[in-house]
Design a protein around this motif. Structure first.
Motif, short mmCIF file in Angstrom:
data_model
loop_
_atom_site.label_atom_id
_atom_site.label_comp_id
_atom_site.label_asym_id
_atom_site.label_seq_id
_atom_site.Cartn_x
_atom_site.Cartn_y
_atom_site.Cartn_z
N GLU A 124 8.19 22.99 -21.49
CA GLU A 124 7.66 24.25 -22.01
C GLU A 124 6.23 24.15 -22.49
O GLU A 124 5.65 25.14 -22.93
N CYS A 125 5.64 22.97 -22.42
CA CYS A 125 4.29 22.76 -22.95
C CYS A 125 3.23 23.11 -21.91
O CYS A 125 3.32 22.67 -20.75
N PRO A 126 2.21 23.87 -22.28
CA PRO A 126 1.15 24.22 -21.32
C PRO A 126 0.29 23.02 -20.92
O PRO A 126 -0.43 23.08 -19.92
N LEU A 127 0.38 21.92 -21.65
CA LEU A 127 -0.41 20.73 -21.35
C LEU A 127 0.38 19.69 -20.54
O LEU A 127 -0.10 18.58 -20.30
N ARG A 128 1.56 20.05 -20.10
CA ARG A 128 2.45 19.11 -19.40
C ARG A 128 1.74 18.41 -18.23
O ARG A 128 1.74 17.19 -18.13
N ASP A 129 1.12 19.18 -17.35
CA ASP A 129 0.48 18.60 -16.18
C ASP A 129 -0.72 17.75 -16.56
O ASP A 129 -0.98 16.71 -15.95
N ASP A 130 -1.47 18.17 -17.59
CA ASP A 130 -2.62 17.39 -18.06
C ASP A 130 -2.16 16.04 -18.60
O ASP A 130 -2.76 15.00 -18.28
N CYS A 131 -1.14 16.04 -19.43
CA CYS A 131 -0.61 14.79 -19.99
C CYS A 131 -0.13 13.87 -18.88
O CYS A 131 -0.42 12.67 -18.88
N ARG A 132 0.59 14.42 -17.97
CA ARG A 132 1.13 13.65 -16.84
C ARG A 132 0.01 13.00 -16.05
O ARG A 132 0.03 11.81 -15.75
N SER A 133 -1.01 13.77 -15.73
CA SER A 133 -2.15 13.29 -14.96
C SER A 133 -2.90 12.19 -15.72
O SER A 133 -3.25 11.16 -15.15
N LEU A 134 -3.12 12.40 -17.02
CA LEU A 134 -3.81 11.40 -17.84
C LEU A 134 -3.03 10.09 -17.89
O LEU A 134 -3.60 9.00 -17.77
N LEU A 135 -1.74 10.18 -18.10
CA LEU A 135 -0.92 8.97 -18.17
C LEU A 135 -0.94 8.20 -16.86
O LEU A 135 -1.04 6.97 -16.85
N LEU A 136 -0.84 8.92 -15.74
CA LEU A 136 -0.87 8.25 -14.45
C LEU A 136 -2.24 7.62 -14.18
O LEU A 136 -2.33 6.51 -13.65
N ASP A 137 -3.33 8.31 -14.59
CA ASP A 137 -4.67 7.74 -14.48
C ASP A 137 -4.81 6.46 -15.30
O ASP A 137 -5.35 5.46 -14.83
N GLU A 138 -4.35 6.53 -16.54
CA GLU A 138 -4.46 5.38 -17.44
C GLU A 138 -3.66 4.20 -16.89
O GLU A 138 -4.12 3.06 -16.93
N ALA A 139 -2.48 4.47 -16.39
CA ALA A 139 -1.65 3.40 -15.83
C ALA A 139 -2.34 2.77 -14.63
O ALA A 139 -2.41 1.54 -14.51
#
Length: 148
Positions: free
Chosen positions: A104-119
């Protein structure tokens, strides 16, 4: 805001890739002493950036690993672990450990993308399936980052 110059980012990336100082010097066409001095300046800037972010967020510092670009802390206000990252691609980020409803979070895709980038930047493999929520990806990522 990126606390490092392009040249400093280049030094940090090469060091994090596992190259020795002599190999970095040869690749960049500079002396070993210049590499050593440059890396000391990079580490000092990253340290200051991590500590400044912690102070601004009222985070108690538990551990700092400049080589990983990682500060581990505690939020006395939220009573949760806090991870502050520095990366070449994303700069300084602050992650508060939580079990949220990411769907339900509007930042879901941003968080996901950041985590995958960092990994990816750190050579950590994470599952990329859309059914894994960012809060679960974060749990996996930080566990692996702390183990390395």
């Amino acid at each position: 805001m990126m606390p490092l110059t392009d040249r400093q980012l280049s030094l940090w990336r090469l060091k994090r890739s596992g190259l020795r100082i002599s190999e970095i010097a040869a690749r960049l066409g500079i002396s070993r002493q210049a590499v050593h001095k440059g890396l000391r300046a990079v580490e000092a800037k990253i340290y200051r950036a991590l500590v400044s972010a912690a102070m601004a967020s009222k985070v108690e510092i538990r551990n700092i690993d400049v080589e990983k670009g990682l500060l581990v802390g505690w939020s006395p206000w939220l009573k949760v672990d806090v991870y502050i990252l520095f990366s070449a691609k994303n700069g300084v980020q602050i992650w508060f450990k939580h079990e949220g409803n990411c769907r339900e979070c509007p930042l879901r895709d941003d968080c996901r993308s950041l985590l995958l980038d960092e990994a990816e930047e750190r050579g950590i493999t994470l599952p990329k399936g859309e059914d894994i929520e960012p809060s679960q990806l974060a749990k996996m990522f930080f566990k692996k980052l702390l183990e390395v």
